[in-house]
Design an enzyme around this catalytic site. Structure first.
Site, short mmCIF file in Angstrom:
data_model
loop_
_atom_site.label_atom_id
_atom_site.label_comp_id
_atom_site.label_asym_id
_atom_site.label_seq_id
_atom_site.Cartn_x
_atom_site.Cartn_y
_atom_site.Cartn_z
N HIS A 148 0.87 8.27 -13.86
CA HIS A 148 0.99 7.39 -12.69
C HIS A 148 1.69 8.03 -11.50
CE1 HIS A 148 -0.91 4.27 -14.84
NE2 HIS A 148 0.14 3.69 -15.40
N HIS A 188 -0.20 -2.03 -10.43
CA HIS A 188 0.18 -2.17 -11.85
C HIS A 188 0.85 -3.50 -12.13
CE1 HIS A 188 1.35 -0.72 -15.86
NE2 HIS A 188 0.59 0.33 -15.64
N GLU A 224 -5.98 -2.35 -14.09
CA GLU A 224 -5.78 -1.24 -13.17
C GLU A 224 -7.13 -0.66 -12.74
OE1 GLU A 224 -2.90 1.46 -15.19
OE2 GLU A 224 -2.68 -0.26 -16.55
#
Length: 349
Positions: A104, A178, A312
């Site tokens: 991420h 997220h 996501e």
């Protein structure tokens, strides 16, 4: 419609907390720090407004935010194998923050910076433009990357996130949000009874480190078949090796078929709430918070496994190592554009 703005003071920093409110009473609150969505209030079938996302009780916990609650994710959403990638013959090494892998955007990703912010209101919507420049070399990535992310809310209870980006060098980019959704309201229940529908007939296989193997698996006849709606508990209780790899749940990238406008639908029949996701992204990582422990102090109490559901929307970092996956390379001067809309409704009986 209106926008409320509040100053949030945390150690050595001052942030802004925005709350978008539409004429129906729906509210979306978020910080300019990490673009983190802290609260979304929508009604149940009895018109009781409750929060449907996970958020920290103390704002300063968004600084660490080990599970990326509500945050903007980038430059690359997902895991990059071995924390490196090759672009035009040059190897770029990234910080490892998930075992040997890069997750991420790493520790200095989009989730960990205070974005510049500019609120606006039109006849049809209210919103905030968030902007940030990620300098060449930030997190190991090449190129000075200029990003603008826009959050908007309209009177049809549509909350949209629009992403725009450009770089002065060839680089890689796939951004997402997220947020952990829980439609029961104020985290009254977990999400095991949530029914999910996905416009997807295949998903990306993961290895033991949750890294894509390069293989697509057909959902037909498996616990990953959400085409006609299926509860999350099916995967939690399944002996499918891919559910086991994901700690008895889901953390896989589903590739969209593009058969339907509605790419994902989540329903909680107890509350009567429905969440519909539309997007121009090629896939979605469905994560059922299988690895969440009880260490987080949330607004409604302690965190726990299966407390939220992430959707996501993104392209695939697997494309850096395997052929046939949606690419994430952004050429110099090319414009990155993406939009995902989360629409909140009541289930039609």
């Amino acid at each position: 419609m209106k926008i409320n703005t509040k100053k949030i003071t945390v150690p050595n920093q001052e942030w802004k907390l925005f709350t978008l409110v539409n004429d129906n009473g729906m509210e979306v609150s978020f910080l300019n720090y990490g673009g983190a969505i802290t609260k979304i209030l929508v009604p149940n079938r009895d018109n009781t407004f409750e929060n449907v996302v996970l958020g920290y009780k103390e704002y300063e916990d968004y600084i660490e935010n080990p599970v990326f609650l509500g945050a903007l994710i980038g430059r690359v959403a997902g895991r990059i194998q071995g924390s490196q990638f090759v672009l035009d013959g040059t190897t770029y090494t990234l910080p490892a923050n998930n075992g040997e892998n890069h997750l991420h955007g790493g520790p200095t990703g989009f989730h960990s910076v205070a974005w510049e912010s500019d609120a606006f209101e039109t006849e049809n919507e209210v919103g905030v433009n968030l902007s940030h420049t990620s300098n060449d070399g930030d997190g190991g990535y090449p190129g000075n990357l200029t990003m603008k992310v826009t959050y908007t809310l309209d009177n049809s209870n549509n909350f949209s996130i629009t992403y725009e980006g450009s770089s002065d060098q060839k680089t890689v980019l796939t951004a997402t949000n997220h947020s952990y959704f829980n439609l029961s309201g104020n985290l009254k229940e977990n999400i095991l009874e949530h029914e999910v529908t996905l416009d997807s007939s295949s998903f990306v296989e993961l290895d033991e480190d949750l890294i894509p193997t390069g293989k697509e698996i057909a959902v037909e006849g498996t616990s990953f078949d959400f085409r006609n709606g299926q509860r999350i508990k099916v995967g939690a209780e399944s002996n499918n090796p891919q559910n086991k790899v994901a700690s008895n749940g889901y953390d896989q990238n589903f590739i969209f078929d593009d058969n339907k406008k509605e790419k994902a639908i989540v329903r909680d029949y107890t509350s009567g709430r429905e969440l519909v996701v539309t997007t121009d992204q090629p896939g979605v990582v469905l994560y059922s918070s299988n690895s969440m422990d009880e260490s987080l102090n949330l607004v409604e109490g302690s965190s726990r496994k299966y407390l939220g559901l992430c959707l996501e929307t993104q392209s695939s970092p697997a494309s850096l190592n395997h052929e046939g996956f949606p690419g994430i390379v952004l050429d110099k001067g090319e414009k990155y554009q993406s939009k995902t809309t989360f629409s909140f409704n009541l289930i039609n009986k």
